[in-house]
Write a protein that holds these residues in place. Structure first.
Motif, PDB file in Angstrom:
ATOM      1  N   UNK A 291     -26.495 -40.589  20.182  1.00  0.00           N
ATOM      2  CA  UNK A 291     -27.635 -41.255  20.815  1.00  0.00           C
ATOM      3  C   UNK A 291     -28.479 -42.032  19.805  1.00  0.00           C
ATOM      4  N   UNK A 292     -27.877 -43.037  19.139  1.00  0.00           N
ATOM      5  CA  UNK A 292     -28.626 -43.779  18.125  1.00  0.00           C
ATOM      6  C   UNK A 292     -29.852 -44.489  18.701  1.00  0.00           C
ATOM      7  N   UNK A 293     -30.885 -44.562  17.869  1.00  0.00           N
ATOM      8  CA  UNK A 293     -32.112 -45.278  18.217  1.00  0.00           C
ATOM      9  C   UNK A 293     -32.490 -46.149  17.030  1.00  0.00           C
ATOM     10  N   UNK A 294     -32.903 -47.388  17.294  1.00  0.00           N
ATOM     11  CA  UNK A 294     -33.193 -48.361  16.257  1.00  0.00           C
ATOM     12  C   UNK A 294     -34.697 -48.548  16.113  1.00  0.00           C
ATOM     13  N   UNK A 295     -35.159 -48.509  14.867  1.00  0.00           N
ATOM     14  CA  UNK A 295     -36.559 -48.812  14.548  1.00  0.00           C
ATOM     15  C   UNK A 295     -36.561 -50.032  13.637  1.00  0.00           C
ATOM     16  N   UNK A 296     -36.977 -51.167  14.186  1.00  0.00           N
ATOM     17  CA  UNK A 296     -36.974 -52.412  13.417  1.00  0.00           C
ATOM     18  C   UNK A 296     -38.174 -52.453  12.491  1.00  0.00           C
ATOM     19  N   UNK A 297     -37.941 -52.981  11.293  1.00  0.00           N
ATOM     20  CA  UNK A 297     -38.977 -52.984  10.273  1.00  0.00           C
ATOM     21  C   UNK A 297     -38.749 -54.172   9.342  1.00  0.00           C
ATOM     22  N   UNK A 298     -39.817 -54.691   8.776  1.00  0.00           N
ATOM     23  CA  UNK A 298     -39.723 -55.760   7.779  1.00  0.00           C
ATOM     24  C   UNK A 298     -39.176 -55.181   6.485  1.00  0.00           C
ATOM     25  N   UNK A 299     -38.510 -56.009   5.722  1.00  0.00           N
ATOM     26  CA  UNK A 299     -37.824 -55.520   4.518  1.00  0.00           C
ATOM     27  C   UNK A 299     -38.804 -54.920   3.499  1.00  0.00           C
ATOM     28  N   UNK A 300     -39.993 -55.482   3.358  1.00  0.00           N
ATOM     29  CA  UNK A 300     -40.960 -54.925   2.399  1.00  0.00           C
ATOM     30  C   UNK A 300     -41.404 -53.528   2.816  1.00  0.00           C
ATOM     31  N   UNK A 301     -41.666 -53.352   4.092  1.00  0.00           N
ATOM     32  CA  UNK A 301     -42.059 -52.028   4.595  1.00  0.00           C
ATOM     33  C   UNK A 301     -40.903 -51.040   4.464  1.00  0.00           C
ATOM     34  N   UNK A 302     -39.693 -51.498   4.692  1.00  0.00           N
ATOM     35  CA  UNK A 302     -38.507 -50.658   4.556  1.00  0.00           C
ATOM     36  C   UNK A 302     -38.341 -50.188   3.119  1.00  0.00           C
ATOM     37  N   UNK A 303     -38.475 -51.108   2.196  1.00  0.00           N
ATOM     38  CA  UNK A 303     -38.364 -50.791   0.774  1.00  0.00           C
ATOM     39  C   UNK A 303     -39.403 -49.755   0.362  1.00  0.00           C
ATOM     40  N   UNK A 304     -40.617 -49.928   0.840  1.00  0.00           N
ATOM     41  CA  UNK A 304     -41.694 -48.980   0.520  1.00  0.00           C
ATOM     42  C   UNK A 304     -41.442 -47.623   1.169  1.00  0.00           C
ATOM     43  N   UNK A 305     -41.109 -47.624   2.440  1.00  0.00           N
ATOM     44  CA  UNK A 305     -40.916 -46.363   3.165  1.00  0.00           C
ATOM     45  C   UNK A 305     -39.778 -45.533   2.584  1.00  0.00           C
ATOM     46  N   UNK A 306     -38.719 -46.197   2.114  1.00  0.00           N
ATOM     47  CA  UNK A 306     -37.564 -45.478   1.579  1.00  0.00           C
ATOM     48  C   UNK A 306     -37.571 -45.388   0.054  1.00  0.00           C
ATOM     49  N   UNK A 307     -38.663 -45.871  -0.553  1.00  0.00           N
ATOM     50  CA  UNK A 307     -38.803 -45.826  -2.015  1.00  0.00           C
ATOM     51  C   UNK A 307     -37.548 -46.354  -2.704  1.00  0.00           C
ATOM     52  N   UNK A 308     -37.124 -47.531  -2.253  1.00  0.00           N
ATOM     53  CA  UNK A 308     -35.899 -48.154  -2.753  1.00  0.00           C
ATOM     54  C   UNK A 308     -36.203 -49.601  -3.091  1.00  0.00           C
ATOM     55  N   UNK A 309     -35.647 -50.070  -4.195  1.00  0.00           N
ATOM     56  CA  UNK A 309     -35.834 -51.447  -4.611  1.00  0.00           C
ATOM     57  C   UNK A 309     -35.446 -52.390  -3.473  1.00  0.00           C
ATOM     58  N   UNK A 310     -36.287 -53.355  -3.210  1.00  0.00           N
ATOM     59  CA  UNK A 310     -36.065 -54.313  -2.118  1.00  0.00           C
ATOM     60  C   UNK A 310     -34.716 -55.027  -2.245  1.00  0.00           C
ATOM     61  N   UNK A 311     -34.253 -55.238  -3.469  1.00  0.00           N
ATOM     62  CA  UNK A 311     -32.993 -55.952  -3.679  1.00  0.00           C
ATOM     63  C   UNK A 311     -31.799 -55.229  -3.057  1.00  0.00           C
ATOM     64  N   UNK A 312     -31.903 -53.898  -2.877  1.00  0.00           N
ATOM     65  CA  UNK A 312     -30.821 -53.162  -2.233  1.00  0.00           C
ATOM     66  C   UNK A 312     -30.565 -53.676  -0.816  1.00  0.00           C
ATOM     67  N   UNK A 313     -31.618 -54.085  -0.125  1.00  0.00           N
ATOM     68  CA  UNK A 313     -31.537 -54.492   1.274  1.00  0.00           C
ATOM     69  C   UNK A 313     -31.230 -55.978   1.464  1.00  0.00           C
ATOM     70  N   UNK A 314     -31.266 -56.742   0.377  1.00  0.00           N
ATOM     71  CA  UNK A 314     -31.002 -58.181   0.443  1.00  0.00           C
ATOM     72  C   UNK A 314     -29.552 -58.439   0.057  1.00  0.00           C
ATOM     73  N   UNK A 315     -28.822 -59.116   0.928  1.00  0.00           N
ATOM     74  CA  UNK A 315     -27.403 -59.359   0.697  1.00  0.00           C
ATOM     75  C   UNK A 315     -27.169 -60.863   0.597  1.00  0.00           C
ATOM     76  N   UNK A 316     -26.467 -61.268  -0.443  1.00  0.00           N
ATOM     77  CA  UNK A 316     -26.102 -62.668  -0.636  1.00  0.00           C
ATOM     78  C   UNK A 316     -25.306 -63.124   0.589  1.00  0.00           C
ATOM     79  N   UNK A 317     -25.727 -64.220   1.245  1.00  0.00           N
ATOM     80  CA  UNK A 317     -25.010 -64.688   2.451  1.00  0.00           C
ATOM     81  C   UNK A 317     -23.518 -64.931   2.215  1.00  0.00           C
TER      82      UNK A 317
END
Length: 166
Positions: free
Chosen positions: A133-159
């Protein structure tokens, strides 16, 4: 879990064309995993110019195939439950127990680039309970990086890494 064999952590693994099957259809997606002693963070991105099952519709099967791939590569070995002295007969690398242990530590993030997103803007969503029963919580990348204490570059993928070539 002992710390002697954790010197290789944290580690990052990319699976640029992670195969999965959804129903009768074969699919591929981009996976980036950040593996630490206590956490497994996975970014799953939809490929562009791609006609297979979407990462949203196939999340359950993508989680299973990704965890199996990571377990087969030995990347999840440190999540294995400790064996008791009398359990010498139990295999050290039981894929089912590694997968279960990894699921308990998993944070799954789904990503659509601007080229693949319905809104023409890149999106990120934390997928809660991705195998039931997956549920999605949409979030901006900056907030995601902060919430997960992970460098923002992890979430950015070269097209270019997301181009399926189909």
């Amino acid at each position: 879990m002992t710390t002697a064999h954790l010197s290789h952590l944290p580690q990052q693994i990319s699976l640029p064309r992670q195969p999965f099957q959804h129903g009768h259809f074969d699919g591929e997606c981009f996976i980036r995993a950040h593996i630490s002693a206590q956490r497994l963070l996975i970014l799953c991105a939809q490929l562009s110019h791609y006609n297979g099952p979407s990462v949203t519709n196939a999340v359950e099967t993508i989680v299973a195939s990704t965890l199996q791939t990571l377990a087969e590569k030995g990347a999840l070995d440190h999540f294995a439950p400790a064996r008791k002295a009398w359990e010498f007969w139990r295999p050290r690398r039981d894929l089912a127990s590694l997968t279960q242990a990894a699921l308990a530590r998993l944070t799954w993030v789904e990503h659509y680039s601007a080229k693949t997103s319905i809104s023409s803007e890149p999106t990120w969503a934390v997928v809660h309970s991705p195998v039931q029963a997956p549920q999605w919580s949409y979030v901006k990348v900056d907030a995601l990086s902060t919430a997960l204490a992970t460098d923002k570059r992890f979430f950015l993928v070269d097209p270019d890494l997301l181009y399926s070539g189909n």
